[in-house]
Design a protein around this motif. Structure first.
Motif, PDB file in Angstrom:
ATOM      1  N   ASP A  18       0.817  -1.220   0.000  1.00 24.99           N
ATOM      2  CA  ASP A  18       0.000   0.000   0.000  1.00 24.99           C
ATOM      3  C   ASP A  18       0.848   1.266   0.000  1.00 24.99           C
ATOM      4  O   ASP A  18       0.294   2.373   0.027  1.00 24.99           O
ATOM      5  CB  ASP A  18      -0.914   0.003   1.231  1.00 24.99           C
ATOM      6  CG  ASP A  18      -1.889  -1.162   1.221  1.00 24.99           C
ATOM      7  OD1 ASP A  18      -2.344  -1.538   0.126  1.00 24.99           O
ATOM      8  OD2 ASP A  18      -2.183  -1.705   2.306  1.00 24.99           O
ATOM      9  N   GLU A  19       2.166   1.125  -0.017  1.00 22.09           N
ATOM     10  CA  GLU A  19       3.064   2.291  -0.005  1.00 22.09           C
ATOM     11  C   GLU A  19       3.212   2.804  -1.435  1.00 22.09           C
ATOM     12  O   GLU A  19       4.152   2.466  -2.162  1.00 22.09           O
ATOM     13  CB  GLU A  19       4.425   1.896   0.580  1.00 22.09           C
ATOM     14  CG  GLU A  19       5.359   3.055   0.821  1.00 22.09           C
ATOM     15  CD  GLU A  19       4.957   3.932   1.993  1.00 22.09           C
ATOM     16  OE1 GLU A  19       5.594   4.979   2.171  1.00 22.09           O
ATOM     17  OE2 GLU A  19       4.021   3.551   2.738  1.00 22.09           O
ATOM     18  N   LEU A  20       2.260   3.636  -1.872  1.00 17.70           N
ATOM     19  CA  LEU A  20       2.216   4.147  -3.236  1.00 17.70           C
ATOM     20  C   LEU A  20       2.387   5.662  -3.240  1.00 17.70           C
ATOM     21  O   LEU A  20       2.034   6.331  -2.263  1.00 17.70           O
ATOM     22  CB  LEU A  20       0.878   3.789  -3.898  1.00 17.70           C
ATOM     23  CG  LEU A  20       0.621   2.302  -4.158  1.00 17.70           C
ATOM     24  CD1 LEU A  20      -0.850   2.055  -4.429  1.00 17.70           C
ATOM     25  CD2 LEU A  20       1.462   1.810  -5.317  1.00 17.70           C
ATOM     26  N   PRO A  21       2.912   6.236  -4.325  1.00 22.07           N
ATOM     27  CA  PRO A  21       3.014   7.700  -4.397  1.00 22.07           C
ATOM     28  C   PRO A  21       1.635   8.330  -4.468  1.00 22.07           C
ATOM     29  O   PRO A  21       0.678   7.727  -4.971  1.00 22.07           O
ATOM     30  CB  PRO A  21       3.805   7.922  -5.694  1.00 22.07           C
ATOM     31  CG  PRO A  21       3.568   6.702  -6.510  1.00 22.07           C
ATOM     32  CD  PRO A  21       3.440   5.575  -5.533  1.00 22.07           C
ATOM     33  N   ALA A  22       1.526   9.552  -3.971  1.00 23.99           N
ATOM     34  CA  ALA A  22       0.233  10.238  -3.998  1.00 23.99           C
ATOM     35  C   ALA A  22      -0.190  10.576  -5.416  1.00 23.99           C
ATOM     36  O   ALA A  22      -1.370  10.472  -5.762  1.00 23.99           O
ATOM     37  CB  ALA A  22       0.309  11.507  -3.141  1.00 23.99           C
ATOM     38  N   ARG A  23       0.768  10.987  -6.255  1.00 18.51           N
ATOM     39  CA  ARG A  23       0.448  11.419  -7.608  1.00 18.51           C
ATOM     40  C   ARG A  23       1.601  11.105  -8.559  1.00 18.51           C
ATOM     41  O   ARG A  23       2.763  11.104  -8.186  1.00 18.51           O
ATOM     42  CB  ARG A  23       0.195  12.929  -7.647  1.00 18.51           C
ATOM     43  CG  ARG A  23      -1.159  13.372  -7.111  1.00 18.51           C
ATOM     44  CD  ARG A  23      -2.274  13.022  -8.096  1.00 18.51           C
ATOM     45  NE  ARG A  23      -3.555  13.554  -7.645  1.00 18.51           N
ATOM     46  CZ  ARG A  23      -4.395  12.923  -6.847  1.00 18.51           C
ATOM     47  NH1 ARG A  23      -4.057  11.733  -6.372  1.00 18.51           N
ATOM     48  NH2 ARG A  23      -5.551  13.462  -6.519  1.00 18.51           N
ATOM     49  N   LEU A  24       1.242  10.853  -9.819  1.00 22.38           N
ATOM     50  CA  LEU A  24       2.201  10.806 -10.911  1.00 22.38           C
ATOM     51  C   LEU A  24       2.077  12.119 -11.671  1.00 22.38           C
ATOM     52  O   LEU A  24       0.969  12.518 -12.042  1.00 22.38           O
ATOM     53  CB  LEU A  24       1.911   9.626 -11.846  1.00 22.38           C
ATOM     54  CG  LEU A  24       1.967   8.228 -11.229  1.00 22.38           C
ATOM     55  CD1 LEU A  24       1.629   7.176 -12.279  1.00 22.38           C
ATOM     56  CD2 LEU A  24       3.333   7.949 -10.625  1.00 22.38           C
ATOM     57  N   SER A  25       3.182  12.803 -11.890  1.00 28.30           N
ATOM     58  CA  SER A  25       3.135  14.122 -12.507  1.00 28.30           C
ATOM     59  C   SER A  25       4.082  14.198 -13.687  1.00 28.30           C
ATOM     60  O   SER A  25       4.889  13.290 -13.933  1.00 28.30           O
ATOM     61  CB  SER A  25       3.495  15.199 -11.478  1.00 28.30           C
ATOM     62  OG  SER A  25       4.782  14.956 -10.929  1.00 28.30           O
ATOM     63  N   GLY A  26       3.994  15.301 -14.421  1.00 27.38           N
ATOM     64  CA  GLY A  26       4.838  15.471 -15.596  1.00 27.38           C
ATOM     65  C   GLY A  26       4.425  14.506 -16.690  1.00 27.38           C
ATOM     66  O   GLY A  26       3.259  14.427 -17.066  1.00 27.38           O
ATOM     67  N   ILE A  27       5.386  13.768 -17.211  1.00 27.93           N
ATOM     68  CA  ILE A  27       5.115  12.725 -18.202  1.00 27.93           C
ATOM     69  C   ILE A  27       5.022  11.395 -17.477  1.00 27.93           C
ATOM     70  O   ILE A  27       5.966  10.966 -16.815  1.00 27.93           O
ATOM     71  CB  ILE A  27       6.220  12.671 -19.272  1.00 27.93           C
ATOM     72  CG1 ILE A  27       6.292  13.988 -20.041  1.00 27.93           C
ATOM     73  CG2 ILE A  27       5.961  11.518 -20.241  1.00 27.93           C
ATOM     74  CD1 ILE A  27       7.415  14.042 -21.062  1.00 27.93           C
ATOM     75  N   ALA A  28       3.882  10.749 -17.578  1.00 32.07           N
ATOM     76  CA  ALA A  28       3.671   9.451 -16.930  1.00 32.07           C
ATOM     77  C   ALA A  28       3.428   8.391 -17.998  1.00 32.07           C
ATOM     78  O   ALA A  28       2.550   8.555 -18.844  1.00 32.07           O
ATOM     79  CB  ALA A  28       2.491   9.511 -15.971  1.00 32.07           C
ATOM     80  N   GLU A  29       4.219   7.339 -17.958  1.00 33.49           N
ATOM     81  CA  GLU A  29       4.065   6.236 -18.900  1.00 33.49           C
ATOM     82  C   GLU A  29       3.239   5.120 -18.246  1.00 33.49           C
ATOM     83  O   GLU A  29       3.384   4.861 -17.056  1.00 33.49           O
ATOM     84  CB  GLU A  29       5.436   5.693 -19.306  1.00 33.49           C
ATOM     85  CG  GLU A  29       6.398   6.738 -19.833  1.00 33.49           C
ATOM     86  CD  GLU A  29       7.800   6.179 -20.008  1.00 33.49           C
ATOM     87  OE1 GLU A  29       7.932   4.937 -20.138  1.00 33.49           O
ATOM     88  OE2 GLU A  29       8.759   6.975 -20.005  1.00 33.49           O
ATOM     89  N   ALA A  30       2.407   4.483 -19.038  1.00 35.73           N
ATOM     90  CA  ALA A  30       1.592   3.374 -18.526  1.00 35.73           C
ATOM     91  C   ALA A  30       1.547   2.261 -19.562  1.00 35.73           C
ATOM     92  O   ALA A  30       1.430   2.517 -20.760  1.00 35.73           O
ATOM     93  CB  ALA A  30       0.187   3.846 -18.187  1.00 35.73           C
ATOM     94  N   ASP A  31       1.643   1.053 -19.092  1.00 33.83           N
ATOM     95  CA  ASP A  31       1.560  -0.111 -19.974  1.00 33.83           C
ATOM     96  C   ASP A  31       1.276  -1.333 -19.117  1.00 33.83           C
ATOM     97  O   ASP A  31       1.463  -1.305 -17.889  1.00 33.83           O
ATOM     98  CB  ASP A  31       2.862  -0.293 -20.748  1.00 33.83           C
ATOM     99  CG  ASP A  31       2.689  -1.188 -21.973  1.00 33.83           C
ATOM    100  OD1 ASP A  31       1.534  -1.521 -22.299  1.00 33.83           O
ATOM    101  OD2 ASP A  31       3.704  -1.559 -22.597  1.00 33.83           O
ATOM    102  N   GLU A  32       0.831  -2.404 -19.751  1.00 35.88           N
ATOM    103  CA  GLU A  32       0.527  -3.637 -19.021  1.00 35.88           C
ATOM    104  C   GLU A  32       1.557  -4.704 -19.365  1.00 35.88           C
ATOM    105  O   GLU A  32       2.155  -4.681 -20.431  1.00 35.88           O
ATOM    106  CB  GLU A  32      -0.856  -4.196 -19.382  1.00 35.88           C
ATOM    107  CG  GLU A  32      -1.936  -3.186 -19.620  1.00 35.88           C
ATOM    108  CD  GLU A  32      -2.031  -2.824 -21.093  1.00 35.88           C
ATOM    109  OE1 GLU A  32      -2.471  -3.657 -21.909  1.00 35.88           O
ATOM    110  OE2 GLU A  32      -1.608  -1.704 -21.434  1.00 35.88           O
TER     111      GLU A  32
END
Length: 321
Positions: A137-151
């Motif tokens: 559960d230790e996750l960052p509050a937000r992704l900012s700037g350029i955020a990449e996503a893929d599966e």
């Protein structure tokens, strides 16, 4: 041991030969480990101790049990210790916990970790998932700037289950269908250029817009630029919520678009994750979130010592109501 007897015993220590000194050190090591753990527990709880049953901050001391101070709540009158309401409650052999956390930081498999601290492999497995219960559960509050996503996809596993919803297969088996199917677990990974990582097991088969709204959308900054492959689910998510989006058509051979638009960071994370999972010889699907949290912790370099990991594992007390 009474003081005069201890003084006499201590004065005789210099006369010990090397094998005898090693035996004394081996005998004292568990006690030293237990002392360190008890000191860490007291440090974590001294400033914010409260009843895990009703959250009342009025309590008084109520004896000792299993090396831990017990307390009685001034409101509900129930008793508790500093581990009540945490994933570490009722675990034994506390003197070996910090050594085990060192094995966890080294990514040792269950049997190797059990051998390191001389406990049974079932105990090592139980400890692994108790200590990782809050790491995931230790996750960052937000992704900012350029955020990449893929599966990425791995073969679903019901390892350890007493009942299967499919025919059993041998270890190292393959999916019965080609391509992305319901036989594969989908792991969504999103990562910004600041190396903040969010991951989740979205389910079996291809990711959908609904799953992206549940697992990805809450972590996207308002002004983020989302970079993905050409999967239509991301495009639908961006259009529905007004998110700036750029797609890289990797299947057509496109790797980088002008303006540093690519998904190479997240794909490199996928590669490291696969390589790291390989020595475990198959991870049960139900435990995948714990392993993702474990890998994210190691990759970010945020936790580098057993003390740090222990503080995270003990975490805040959760009410038992």
């Amino acid at each position: 041991m009474k003081a005069p007897r201890f003084t006499k015993w201590f004065a005789a220590l210099p006369a010990l030969n090397q094998p005898q000194r090693l035996r004394v050190l081996d005998a004292l090591k568990p006690a030293a480990g237990l002392h360190q753990v008890l000191a860490l527990i007291a440090q974590c709880r001294s400033a914010c101790r409260c009843c895990p049953h009703c959250q009342c901050e009025r309590w008084h001391r109520h004896g000792h049990a299993n090396d831990l101070q017990r307390y009685r709540c001034g409101a509900c009158r129930r008793t508790f210790n500093d581990l009540t309401g945490t994933p570490l409650a009722r675990l034994r052999l506390r003197g070996k916990w910090l050594d085990y956390l060192d094995a966890l930081l080294a990514s040792h498999p269950v049997r190797a970790a059990a051998g390191d601290v001389e406990v049974h492999r079932n105990t090592a497995f139980r400890w692994r998932h108790r200590f990782l219960a809050r790491v995931k559960d230790e996750l960052p509050a937000r992704l900012s700037g350029i955020a990449e996503a893929d599966e990425m996809f791995i073969l679903e596993s019901q390892k350890g289950s007493r009942k299967l919803d499919r025919p059993a297969r041998k270890r190292g088996g393959v999916a019965g269908r080609r391509g992305i199917s319901r036989e594969l677990d989908c792991i969504l990974v999103a990562r910004d250029r600041g190396r903040h990582t969010v991951d989740a097991v979205t389910g079996r088969g291809p990711v959908s817009r609904v799953q992206l709204e549940r697992h990805l959308l809450p972590f996207l900054d308002r002004d983020v630029l989302l970079v993905t492959d050409a999967n239509a689910a991301y495009r639908a998510l961006a259009r529905a919520h007004g998110i700036a989006h750029r797609a890289v058509n990797a299947s057509a051979g496109e790797r980088v678009r002008p303006g540093a638009i690519h998904i190479q960071n997240v794909n490199a994370y996928h590669r490291r994750l696969r390589e790291w999972l390989a020595p475990f010889h198959g991870v049960a699907s139900r435990y995948l979130p714990n392993y993702l949290g474990w890998r994210r912790m190691l990759d970010g370099g945020k936790f580098t010592s057993a003390d740090q990991l222990f503080r995270l594992a003990i975490g805040p007390i959760h009410s038992k109501q």
